[in-house]
Design an enzyme around this catalytic site. Structure first.
Site, PDB file in Angstrom:
ATOM      1  N   HIS A 103       7.619   3.484   9.442  1.00  0.00           N
ATOM      2  CA  HIS A 103       7.312   2.621  10.592  1.00  0.00           C
ATOM      3  C   HIS A 103       5.983   3.084  11.189  1.00  0.00           C
ATOM      4  CE1 HIS A 103       8.105   0.003  14.016  1.00  0.00           C
ATOM      5  NE2 HIS A 103       7.737   1.008  14.803  1.00  0.00           N
ATOM      6  N   SER A 148       0.839  -1.221   0.000  1.00  0.00           N
ATOM      7  CA  SER A 148       0.000   0.000   0.000  1.00  0.00           C
ATOM      8  C   SER A 148       0.864   1.257   0.000  1.00  0.00           C
ATOM      9  CB  SER A 148      -0.954  -0.009   1.191  1.00  0.00           C
ATOM     10  OG  SER A 148      -0.267   0.234   2.401  1.00  0.00           O
ATOM     11  N   ARG A 172      12.594  -7.339   6.535  1.00  0.00           N
ATOM     12  CA  ARG A 172      13.884  -7.960   6.859  1.00  0.00           C
ATOM     13  C   ARG A 172      14.778  -6.934   7.524  1.00  0.00           C
ATOM     14  NH1 ARG A 172      13.960 -13.167   6.824  1.00  0.00           N
ATOM     15  NH2 ARG A 172      16.173 -13.237   6.356  1.00  0.00           N
TER      16      ARG A 172
HETATM   17  C1  GRF Z   1       2.692  -0.643   7.121  1.00  0.00           C
HETATM   18  O1  GRF Z   1       2.043  -0.331   8.342  1.00  0.00           O
HETATM   19  C2  GRF Z   1       4.135  -0.195   7.203  1.00  0.00           C
HETATM   20  O2  GRF Z   1       4.315   0.918   8.055  1.00  0.00           O
HETATM   21  C3  GRF Z   1       4.809  -1.400   7.785  1.00  0.00           C
HETATM   22  O3  GRF Z   1       4.208  -2.480   7.081  1.00  0.00           O
HETATM   23  C4  GRF Z   1       2.797  -2.166   6.914  1.00  0.00           C
HETATM   24  C5  GRF Z   1       2.323  -2.623   5.553  1.00  0.00           C
HETATM   25  O4  GRF Z   1       2.927  -1.809   4.609  1.00  0.00           O
HETATM   26  N1  GRF Z   1       6.241  -1.342   7.589  1.00  0.00           N
HETATM   27  P1  GRF Z   1       2.507  -1.962   3.038  1.00  0.00           P
HETATM   28  O5  GRF Z   1       0.979  -1.905   2.995  1.00  0.00           O
HETATM   29  O6  GRF Z   1       3.025  -3.292   2.562  1.00  0.00           O
HETATM   30  O7  GRF Z   1       3.137  -0.789   2.351  1.00  0.00           O
END
Ligand code: GRF
Length: 217
Positions: free
Chosen positions: A112, A16, A94
């Site tokens: 984060h 996302s 990772r």
């Molecule tokens: C998000 O909350 C991000 O802050 C964390 O992983 C979650 C999913 O991120 N690192 P995304 O939807 O894969 O970008």
């Protein structure tokens, strides 16, 4: 015409944040472009998002390598070949080695889902709710060897409501993530971000002196 900052986005899941970066880079005059997307997990939704945007995308599965160093060597090669100037970790799950971080010092940023330095690590929403905190939020920061540390570039504050669950809080914080990540990239690409004594200053940023109160009185 100034060339756009070349971004390499590394993902491990839904993508996302990748999607919000793609949308931002598609706007006219955005000072950065995504030149490569790397997934360390095969067949994740983020790969489809990259393909739908006709972006170069490759899977470098950490399970295919005998150790972290060999995995990162492949990532480094792909990023270098694509002439990446800024690495955006977007839902990347990772831990990077000190060596890799030094190779790309101050050229790797991460998002984060908490107000760092509070709630480093995993399950941030559950821990924030359990702590009784009235606010959580999200942070974009430069990556340093210590997990979820490094100079903070931008943050967004999100109220924790009394009926929040980790899922409802996560959904609201994701909306904020999708706002601040592209903004962080734009600040860096516009050469407005400086690091001194491990703290970030942003050139010509307006000072914010509003206060947020929760519960609202
Ligand atoms: C998000 O909350 C991000 O802050 C964390 O992983 C979650 C999913 O991120 N690192 P995304 O939807 O894969 O970008």
């Amino acid at each position: 015409m100034n060339s756009k900052l070349k971004l390499g986005v590394i993902i491990s899941g839904k993508g996302s944040n990748l999607k919000s970066l793609i949308e931002a880079t598609q706007k006219n005059n955005f000072p950065a472009e995504i030149v490569i997307v790397i997934a360390n997990v095969p067949n994740i939704a983020g790969i489809e998002i990259a393909e739908e945007a006709s972006l170069p995308v490759c899977t470098i599965n950490h399970n295919d390598f005998n150790n972290r160093e060999l995995f990162e060597k492949e990532i480094h090669a792909v990023l270098t070949n694509a002439r990446v100037e800024l690495v955006c970790l977007a839902g990347f799950m990772r831990i990077l080695t000190d060596h890799f971080i030094q190779l790309w010092l101050n050229k790797i940023i991460n998002i984060h889902p908490s107000l760092l330095p509070s709630f480093k690590g995993l399950k941030t929403h559950e821990r924030a709710i359990k702590s009784g905190a009235k606010f959580s939020g999200c942070t974009v920061h430069f990556v340093r060897p210590e997990m979820d540390s490094g100079p903070i570039i931008i943050q967004a504050v999100v109220p924790i409501n009394q009926k929040d669950t980790p899922a409802t809080l996560a959904n609201r914080i994701l909306i904020a993530e999708h706002k601040i990540y592209p903004r962080a990239v734009k600040l860096i690409a516009s050469k407005r971000v400086f690091i001194k004594n491990n703290r970030v200053s942003v050139k010509d940023s307006s000072s914010t002196n509003e206060i947020l109160i929760n519960p609202n009185s």
